[in-house]
Design a protein around this motif. Sequence first.
Motif, PDB file in Angstrom:
ATOM      1  N   GLU A 240       5.989   1.560  -1.800  1.00  0.00           N
ATOM      2  CA  GLU A 240       5.366   0.321  -1.347  1.00  0.00           C
ATOM      3  C   GLU A 240       4.803   0.470   0.064  1.00  0.00           C
ATOM      4  OE1 GLU A 240       8.141  -2.882  -3.863  1.00  0.00           O
ATOM      5  OE2 GLU A 240       8.401  -2.664  -1.688  1.00  0.00           O
ATOM      6  N   ILE A 241       5.595   1.037   0.973  1.00  0.00           N
ATOM      7  CA  ILE A 241       5.143   1.217   2.356  1.00  0.00           C
ATOM      8  C   ILE A 241       3.877   2.066   2.400  1.00  0.00           C
ATOM      9  CG2 ILE A 241       5.676   2.431   4.507  1.00  0.00           C
ATOM     10  CD1 ILE A 241       7.164  -0.054   4.634  1.00  0.00           C
ATOM     11  N   SER A 242       3.864   3.168   1.663  1.00  0.00           N
ATOM     12  CA  SER A 242       2.712   4.073   1.721  1.00  0.00           C
ATOM     13  C   SER A 242       1.451   3.393   1.191  1.00  0.00           C
ATOM     14  CB  SER A 242       3.003   5.354   0.934  1.00  0.00           C
ATOM     15  OG  SER A 242       3.124   5.106  -0.447  1.00  0.00           O
ATOM     16  N   LEU A 243       1.573   2.672   0.094  1.00  0.00           N
ATOM     17  CA  LEU A 243       0.400   2.006  -0.470  1.00  0.00           C
ATOM     18  C   LEU A 243      -0.061   0.865   0.424  1.00  0.00           C
ATOM     19  CD1 LEU A 243       1.355   1.890  -4.276  1.00  0.00           C
ATOM     20  CD2 LEU A 243       0.203   3.690  -2.960  1.00  0.00           C
ATOM     21  N   TYR A 244       0.889   0.109   0.937  1.00  0.00           N
ATOM     22  CA  TYR A 244       0.566  -1.040   1.792  1.00  0.00           C
ATOM     23  C   TYR A 244      -0.135  -0.591   3.071  1.00  0.00           C
ATOM     24  CZ  TYR A 244       1.413  -5.522   4.201  1.00  0.00           C
ATOM     25  OH  TYR A 244       1.282  -6.718   4.873  1.00  0.00           O
ATOM     26  N   THR A 245       0.384   0.452   3.709  1.00  0.00           N
ATOM     27  CA  THR A 245      -0.211   0.894   4.969  1.00  0.00           C
ATOM     28  C   THR A 245      -1.605   1.474   4.747  1.00  0.00           C
ATOM     29  OG1 THR A 245       0.969   3.013   4.788  1.00  0.00           O
ATOM     30  CG2 THR A 245       1.991   1.322   6.121  1.00  0.00           C
ATOM     31  N   CYS A 246      -1.798   2.216   3.669  1.00  0.00           N
ATOM     32  CA  CYS A 246      -3.125   2.752   3.388  1.00  0.00           C
ATOM     33  C   CYS A 246      -4.117   1.638   3.051  1.00  0.00           C
ATOM     34  CB  CYS A 246      -3.052   3.761   2.245  1.00  0.00           C
ATOM     35  SG  CYS A 246      -2.284   5.335   2.700  1.00  0.00           S
TER      36      CYS A 246
END
Length: 311
Positions: A240-246
């Motif tokens: 979730e963090i990786s997708l959200y930040t990108c």
Amino acid sequence: MINKENIYSAIIGGVTADALGVPYEFTSRYEMNKNPATGITGYGQYNQPPGTWSDDSSMTLATMDSLKNGINYTDMITKFCSWIFDAEYTPHDEVFDCGNITYDALYNYRSENMNPLDCGLTGEHDNGNGSLMRIMPAILYANAAELIPEEKMEFINNVSALTHAHPISQASCNIYRFIVDEILENPEKDFKELITNGIDKSRKYYENDDFPCFDNIYGNLFGMDDEDLSSKGYVVYSLEISLYTCYHTTSYKEAVLKAVNYGGDTDTNAIIAGGLAALYYGYDSIPEIWLEQIVKLDYIKELCKEFYNSF
């Protein structure tokens, strides 16, 4: 479909993001908000010099080193063991960090002589982010080898299962894979569109009652507030963090700094986000001043070259 820049961008972009996050691992979000990361620093949590990367990158490099000779799960897990037990693939010839689930799985192979694909832990509480953090080389290989979709899914599941064999970990790696595939196939499209397209293509496999853990990803993830995201080491949180930040940034630098500044499992969240962001924005998007500090960068570049030349 795969070119040399794809390899250098995704791998070195990930390693650089990992090094960015290493000093801040386990720092609270409150502390990160007070003193946010702005670039490569050193010491901190593990007292390592600037540019030091962690187990995340070590296992990524070991994966790549194995796959340059084709798919061989015995060879791959043997190389993982060479890292954890013999300090190969490390920045300073020592291992300073390793997840418990990963260690137990590699112990199963080295000391218990288990079949490689039976070594990974299978409990619901064994869903740390230790396979997602190292999965990028396997995804790149699957595309270069032009595996059909069913073969890709099985291959990614197996690479995860060497340490993390629960379906949630395997599914997280494959959701990430769908998005990498989109970037490789449609690099001219908007990053947000590629992320959402990848998620949509994974829906038929994982948007069901067996995987309620992905409700945010298939729901309102990109409409959530920062404070609603967890930066702990659970694989779904890291995805979730990786997708959200990108999704909510417009450059590699911005994406990886955002991932680190959530605190928590900073190095792993950063390498997962950084691999995606660098693959999309390109190698030149990685700040040169950061690259100059990365330990053993020439070694990493040479391994990337060997990996690419093996296709």
